[in-house]
Design a protein around this motif. Structure first.
Motif, PDB file in Angstrom:
ATOM      1  N   PRO A  32      -6.849   6.964  -2.327  1.00 28.37           N
ATOM      2  CA  PRO A  32      -8.813   6.996  -2.561  1.00 28.37           C
ATOM      3  C   PRO A  32      -8.883   7.342  -4.154  1.00 28.37           C
ATOM      4  O   PRO A  32      -8.150   8.181  -4.544  1.00 28.37           O
ATOM      5  N   GLY A  33      -9.392   6.914  -5.056  1.00 29.40           N
ATOM      6  CA  GLY A  33     -10.753   6.309  -5.945  1.00 29.40           C
ATOM      7  C   GLY A  33      -8.971   5.658  -7.271  1.00 29.40           C
ATOM      8  O   GLY A  33      -9.479   5.797  -7.980  1.00 29.40           O
ATOM      9  N   TYR A  34      -7.975   5.212  -6.849  1.00 34.78           N
ATOM     10  CA  TYR A  34      -7.301   4.461  -7.293  1.00 34.78           C
ATOM     11  C   TYR A  34      -7.323   3.203  -7.221  1.00 34.78           C
ATOM     12  O   TYR A  34      -7.997   2.718  -6.394  1.00 34.78           O
ATOM     13  N   THR A  35      -7.248   2.734  -8.614  1.00 36.83           N
ATOM     14  CA  THR A  35      -7.388   1.418  -8.752  1.00 36.83           C
ATOM     15  C   THR A  35      -5.858   0.509  -8.724  1.00 36.83           C
ATOM     16  O   THR A  35      -5.630   0.704  -9.883  1.00 36.83           O
ATOM     17  N   PRO A  36      -5.855  -0.303  -8.201  1.00 31.11           N
ATOM     18  CA  PRO A  36      -4.791  -0.927  -8.715  1.00 31.11           C
ATOM     19  C   PRO A  36      -4.619  -1.762  -9.898  1.00 31.11           C
ATOM     20  O   PRO A  36      -5.740  -2.654  -9.656  1.00 31.11           O
TER      21      PRO A  36
ATOM     22  N   VAL B 136       3.074  -0.644  -6.947  1.00 33.39           N
ATOM     23  CA  VAL B 136       2.031  -1.260  -6.821  1.00 33.39           C
ATOM     24  C   VAL B 136       1.694  -0.163  -7.850  1.00 33.39           C
ATOM     25  O   VAL B 136       2.352   0.634  -8.025  1.00 33.39           O
ATOM     26  N   TYR B 137       0.994  -0.131  -9.224  1.00 29.05           N
ATOM     27  CA  TYR B 137       0.641   0.342 -10.335  1.00 29.05           C
ATOM     28  C   TYR B 137      -0.774   0.656  -9.696  1.00 29.05           C
ATOM     29  O   TYR B 137      -1.637  -0.547  -9.794  1.00 29.05           O
ATOM     30  N   LEU B 138      -1.170   1.806 -10.018  1.00 28.82           N
ATOM     31  CA  LEU B 138      -2.426   2.762  -9.781  1.00 28.82           C
ATOM     32  C   LEU B 138      -2.365   3.380 -11.684  1.00 28.82           C
ATOM     33  O   LEU B 138      -1.965   3.480 -11.678  1.00 28.82           O
ATOM     34  N   PHE B 139      -4.554   3.296 -11.141  1.00 33.97           N
ATOM     35  CA  PHE B 139      -4.927   3.989 -12.199  1.00 33.97           C
ATOM     36  C   PHE B 139      -5.940   4.477 -11.832  1.00 33.97           C
ATOM     37  O   PHE B 139      -6.998   4.377 -10.958  1.00 33.97           O
ATOM     38  N   ASN B 140      -6.493   6.181 -12.154  1.00 34.33           N
ATOM     39  CA  ASN B 140      -7.396   7.094 -11.896  1.00 34.33           C
ATOM     40  C   ASN B 140      -7.880   7.947 -13.205  1.00 34.33           C
ATOM     41  O   ASN B 140      -7.840   8.360 -13.767  1.00 34.33           O
ATOM     42  N   GLY B 141      -8.353   6.911 -14.269  1.00 35.80           N
ATOM     43  CA  GLY B 141      -8.953   7.471 -15.472  1.00 35.80           C
ATOM     44  C   GLY B 141      -7.977   7.822 -16.386  1.00 35.80           C
ATOM     45  O   GLY B 141      -6.724   6.661 -16.342  1.00 35.80           O
TER      46      GLY B 141
ATOM     47  N   THR C 282      -5.461   8.951 -15.027  1.00 40.26           N
ATOM     48  CA  THR C 282      -4.109   9.510 -14.204  1.00 40.26           C
ATOM     49  C   THR C 282      -2.950   8.075 -13.653  1.00 40.26           C
ATOM     50  O   THR C 282      -4.665   7.388 -13.235  1.00 40.26           O
ATOM     51  N   HIS C 283      -2.121   7.498 -13.713  1.00 39.61           N
ATOM     52  CA  HIS C 283      -1.154   6.618 -13.807  1.00 39.61           C
ATOM     53  C   HIS C 283      -0.160   7.427 -12.393  1.00 39.61           C
ATOM     54  O   HIS C 283       0.269   7.712 -13.012  1.00 39.61           O
ATOM     55  N   LYS C 284       0.123   6.251 -11.918  1.00 38.18           N
ATOM     56  CA  LYS C 284       0.961   6.235 -10.325  1.00 38.18           C
ATOM     57  C   LYS C 284       1.827   5.085 -10.110  1.00 38.18           C
ATOM     58  O   LYS C 284       1.331   3.844 -10.634  1.00 38.18           O
ATOM     59  N   ARG C 285       3.274   5.180 -10.280  1.00 38.69           N
ATOM     60  CA  ARG C 285       3.177   3.566  -9.698  1.00 38.69           C
ATOM     61  C   ARG C 285       4.230   4.117  -8.140  1.00 38.69           C
ATOM     62  O   ARG C 285       5.425   4.948  -8.202  1.00 38.69           O
ATOM     63  N   VAL C 286       3.861   3.199  -7.457  1.00 36.91           N
ATOM     64  CA  VAL C 286       4.199   3.552  -5.749  1.00 36.91           C
ATOM     65  C   VAL C 286       5.150   2.638  -5.380  1.00 36.91           C
ATOM     66  O   VAL C 286       4.649   0.787  -5.519  1.00 36.91           O
ATOM     67  N   LEU C 287       6.536   2.825  -4.460  1.00 40.48           N
ATOM     68  CA  LEU C 287       7.083   2.061  -3.975  1.00 40.48           C
ATOM     69  C   LEU C 287       6.901   1.533  -2.918  1.00 40.48           C
ATOM     70  O   LEU C 287       7.314   2.968  -2.317  1.00 40.48           O
ATOM     71  N   LEU C 288       6.930   0.440  -2.169  1.00 41.22           N
ATOM     72  CA  LEU C 288       6.410   0.498  -1.006  1.00 41.22           C
ATOM     73  C   LEU C 288       7.996  -0.812   0.174  1.00 41.22           C
ATOM     74  O   LEU C 288       7.951  -1.393  -0.465  1.00 41.22           O
ATOM     75  N   ALA C 289       8.024  -0.718   1.332  1.00 39.20           N
ATOM     76  CA  ALA C 289       8.504  -1.595   1.493  1.00 39.20           C
ATOM     77  C   ALA C 289       7.285  -1.956   2.354  1.00 39.20           C
ATOM     78  O   ALA C 289       6.197  -2.497   2.724  1.00 39.20           O
ATOM     79  N   ASP C 290       8.239  -3.570   2.619  1.00 43.05           N
ATOM     80  CA  ASP C 290       7.040  -4.234   2.946  1.00 43.05           C
ATOM     81  C   ASP C 290       6.718  -4.109   3.928  1.00 43.05           C
ATOM     82  O   ASP C 290       5.379  -4.853   4.782  1.00 43.05           O
ATOM     83  N   ASP C 291       6.410  -2.799   5.555  1.00 42.03           N
ATOM     84  CA  ASP C 291       5.627  -3.129   5.994  1.00 42.03           C
ATOM     85  C   ASP C 291       5.152  -1.518   5.643  1.00 42.03           C
ATOM     86  O   ASP C 291       4.116  -0.776   6.568  1.00 42.03           O
TER      87      ASP C 291
END
Length: 259
Positions: free
Chosen positions: A214-218, A236-241, A243-252
């Motif tokens: 929550p609070g992060y924008t893709p 998926v690349y996310l940012f919040n001000g 703060t940046h994240k790269r999240v790796l997810l399985a297709d499920d």
């Protein structure tokens, strides 16, 4: 009277020639920290896996600014800083080859590096460019066997939350978008990567992002990874001000790791 007319015509041609010469387009290096914010934002949203390595400004041309990414891709922007297309076709003389110089002056415009001051976007691991002639035969052999006719454009070392130290290689052939291939530190093939719209990722992936971040924008674009065993994963690349994240997810939608 004829002499005066001839002199007038000659003077007019001279002025016209000078005017054309003065209007000739020129290309000048542009420090990375001087790239307009609108362009920086465009790159962050649409090329979140890359960053601006060098740039040029152009006068008297449809394109005002051309930026070269660390992946060697070139992007052109007009006087309003709107995206025009691939930068190669707007360079003076055309046929320009990307100059992604990271301080070593490799190629045209080399030497800007990525230390010009723009620290926007995702922190790109332990970036380290690899000279193409130093790639292992394991890597080059895989490419020549599986991608005949493709040219290796760029290679770099990076880090991945799932695979540790990796080698990323950008290849391309005429008429298609560049392909990113990822190998482990020993040169063994791991996966290929392609950019896709975040909106086209599986619903399960988007649901996980919404629920857990929550609070992060893709960013507009994400990465789709096709592993050597055929499995599909999404970055998926996310940012919040700031703060940046790269999240790796399985297709499920299962979160594999993040960084």
């Amino acid at each position: 009277m004829k002499i005066h007319k001839i002199a007038f015509i000659a003077l007019s041609l001279f002025i016209s020639s000078c005017s054309k010469e003065n209007s000739t387009a020129t290309e000048q290096d542009l420090a990375v920290n001087q790239v307009p914010e609108r362009i920086v934002s465009y790159v962050e949203n649409n090329y979140p896996d890359a960053f601006i390595a060098s740039a040029v400004s152009i006068t008297n041309n449809t394109a005002k600014t051309i930026v070269t990414l660390n992946t060697t891709e070139e992007l052109a922007f007009n006087t309003s800083d709107n995206y025009l297309g691939q930068g190669e076709i707007f360079h003076l003389g055309h046929g320009h080859q990307g100059g992604h110089g990271h301080g070593g002056g490799n190629g045209h415009h080399g030497g800007h590096g990525n230390g010009g001051g723009h620290c926007h976007g995702f922190e790109h691991g332990n970036f380290d460019e690899i000279p193409l002639d130093s790639l292992s035969s394991t890597v080059t052999g895989y490419i020549s066997t599986n991608y005949p006719g493709y040219q290796i454009l760029h290679a770099e070392k990076d880090s991945s939350c799932s695979a540790g130290n990796i080698i990323e290689v950008i290849i391309r052939t005429t008429g298609v978008e560049p392909v990113k291939l990822i190998f482990d530190a020993a040169g063994n093939y791991l996966m290929s990567a392609s950019r896709i719209e975040y909106s086209t990722t599986p619903a399960a992936v988007q649901a996980t992002i919404t629920a857990n971040y929550p609070g992060y924008t893709p960013r507009h674009k994400s990465q789709k990874y096709t592993l050597a065993n055929g499995q599909i994963q999404y970055g998926v690349y996310l940012f919040n001000g700031t703060t940046h994240k790269r999240v790796l997810l399985a297709d499920d939608g299962t979160v594999i790791c993040e960084q």
